[in-house]
Design an enzyme around this catalytic site. Structure first.
Site, PDB file in Angstrom:
ATOM      1  CB  THR A 197      -2.980   5.711 -20.766  1.00 21.98           C
ATOM      2  OG1 THR A 197      -3.031   7.176 -20.294  1.00 21.98           O
ATOM      3  CG2 THR A 197      -1.494   5.489 -20.581  1.00 21.98           C
ATOM      4  CG  ASP A 198      -3.992  10.629 -22.551  1.00 23.84           C
ATOM      5  OD1 ASP A 198      -3.885   9.993 -21.480  1.00 23.84           O
ATOM      6  OD2 ASP A 198      -4.757  11.745 -22.581  1.00 23.84           O
ATOM      7  CD  GLU A 199      -1.994   9.720 -17.236  1.00 21.06           C
ATOM      8  OE1 GLU A 199      -0.831   9.662 -16.562  1.00 21.06           O
ATOM      9  OE2 GLU A 199      -2.993   9.875 -16.563  1.00 21.06           O
ATOM     10  CE  LYS A 251      -2.034   1.154 -19.533  1.00 21.01           C
ATOM     11  NZ  LYS A 251      -2.737  -0.250 -19.469  1.00 21.01           N
ATOM     12  CE1 TYR A 277      -2.073   3.708 -15.669  1.00 20.84           C
ATOM     13  CE2 TYR A 277      -1.914   6.081 -16.383  1.00 20.84           C
ATOM     14  CZ  TYR A 277      -2.300   4.941 -16.565  1.00 20.84           C
ATOM     15  OH  TYR A 277      -3.442   4.601 -17.505  1.00 20.84           O
TER      16      TYR A 277
END
Length: 320
Positions: free
Chosen positions: A117-119, A142, A138
């Site tokens: 993810t970009d997060e 990741k 979260y």
């Protein structure tokens, strides 16, 4: 090409199954069918299916029997609010599940695609070599899995890559997420809760674009642990999205401002070395709205979920 799609009954995973079908490939879908993984998402697709947990030894048995060329891992807990409410599920599924597949790759020699993810970059505008600065449970889970992928490539020499899409939207997204939640609440005449001032900005990409780009990455990758960012290049904040939803739906979107989410990142932004075309956001939003409008059978059973009903479900973690 023999492909196993782990988490293939989820939102992005099922879109990837449809993309494989377009390319003449019938995959094996492996999914635990938790709340967001649903067989309804695979309606009218050509696939084999086994229900299994990404964290289990059963996954190794399935892979051994099927002998895939590629395993792609979409299986994950993905909703930031839920990670605030119950972070343990994110550690076991997102980290230990990924390590379980990495161990299988080490044993059986398939190529492994890990969907991230970009997060993981936090609020920085990251390229593929930027440091990871996760903010939520979260994104921390990741980022941890990403580092394990890198470690397994270097230590054990497995063939693997990382793919980091920006915020996906489109048909069949579980209504805990902003866009389907806003569409469904608007169709039901309910208000849409907005965290803080509503100016948290995300980079958006239509799910069918993500599926297509991931397939292209799979064909061209060098399989040496490299990362591929997939930004949509279309950054909008929550208030801008809800304004566009009014325009495409012709309905009033009733906004209710609520207290901000803990640790809420103000923006996500990525840079990529790849070139590709994406669906213009307003066009994709219109397609998404029409799908939810015409497929009430898909979402009506889901609207009792606390993350749809309650404005601030994460407050339970504070004992309120």
């Amino acid at each position: 090409m023999k492909i196993i799609v782990v988490g293939g009954a989820g939102f992005i995973g099922s879109a990837f199954v449809r993309e494989l079908n377009k390319r003449g490939i019938r995959p094996l879908v492996v999914d635990l069918l938790t709340y967001a993984g649903r067989k309804e998402n695979l309606k009218e697709t050509d696939h084999d299916f086994i229900q299994a947990d990404v964290r289990s030894e059963q996954i190794h048995d399935i892979i051994k029997d099927y002998s895939p060329d590629v395993v792609i891992n979409f299986a994950a807990e993905t909703h930031v609010d839920r990670s605030i409410y119950k972070p343990q599920d994110f550690i076991t599924t997102n980290v230990l599940g990924a390590v379980n597949l990495l161990e299988a790759s080490r044993k059986f020699g398939f190529k492994y695609i890990h969907i991230s993810t970009d997060e993981v970059y936090g609020e920085e505008c990251g390229d593929e070599n930027s440091p990871l600065r996760p903010s939520s449970p979260y994104s921390a889970s990741k980022a941890s899995a990403d580092l394990f992928v890198k470690a397994y490539v270097r230590t054990y020499g497995i063939n693997a890559i990382l793919v980091r899409p920006s915020n996906n939207y489109g048909p069949r997204q579980f209504p805990e997420k902003l866009i389907p939640k806003a569409i469904i609440r608007t169709l039901l005449g309910m208000h849409v809760p907005v965290y803080g001032d509503g100016k948290a900005e995300r980079d958006w990409i239509f799910v069918e674009d993500t599926a297509r780009i991931v397939f292209d990455v799979m064909r061209k990758a060098e399989w040496k642990g490299e990362a591929y960012n997939i930004p949509g290049g279309q950054r909008y904040n929550v208030l801008e999205i809800l304004k566009m939803l009014e325009e495409v739906s012709g309905k009033e979107v009733r906004i209710k401002f609520v207290s901000d989410r803990p640790g809420h990142d103000r923006r996500y932004c990525m840079i990529t070395r790849m070139k590709y075309e994406v669906t213009p956001f307003k066009e994709g939003l219109r397609k998404t709205y029409k799908w939810y409008l015409n497929n009430r059978w898909w979402w009506e059973p889901l609207i009792t979920d606390k993350f749809f009903v309650e404005d601030e479900p994460w407050l339970a973690v504070k004992g309120k």
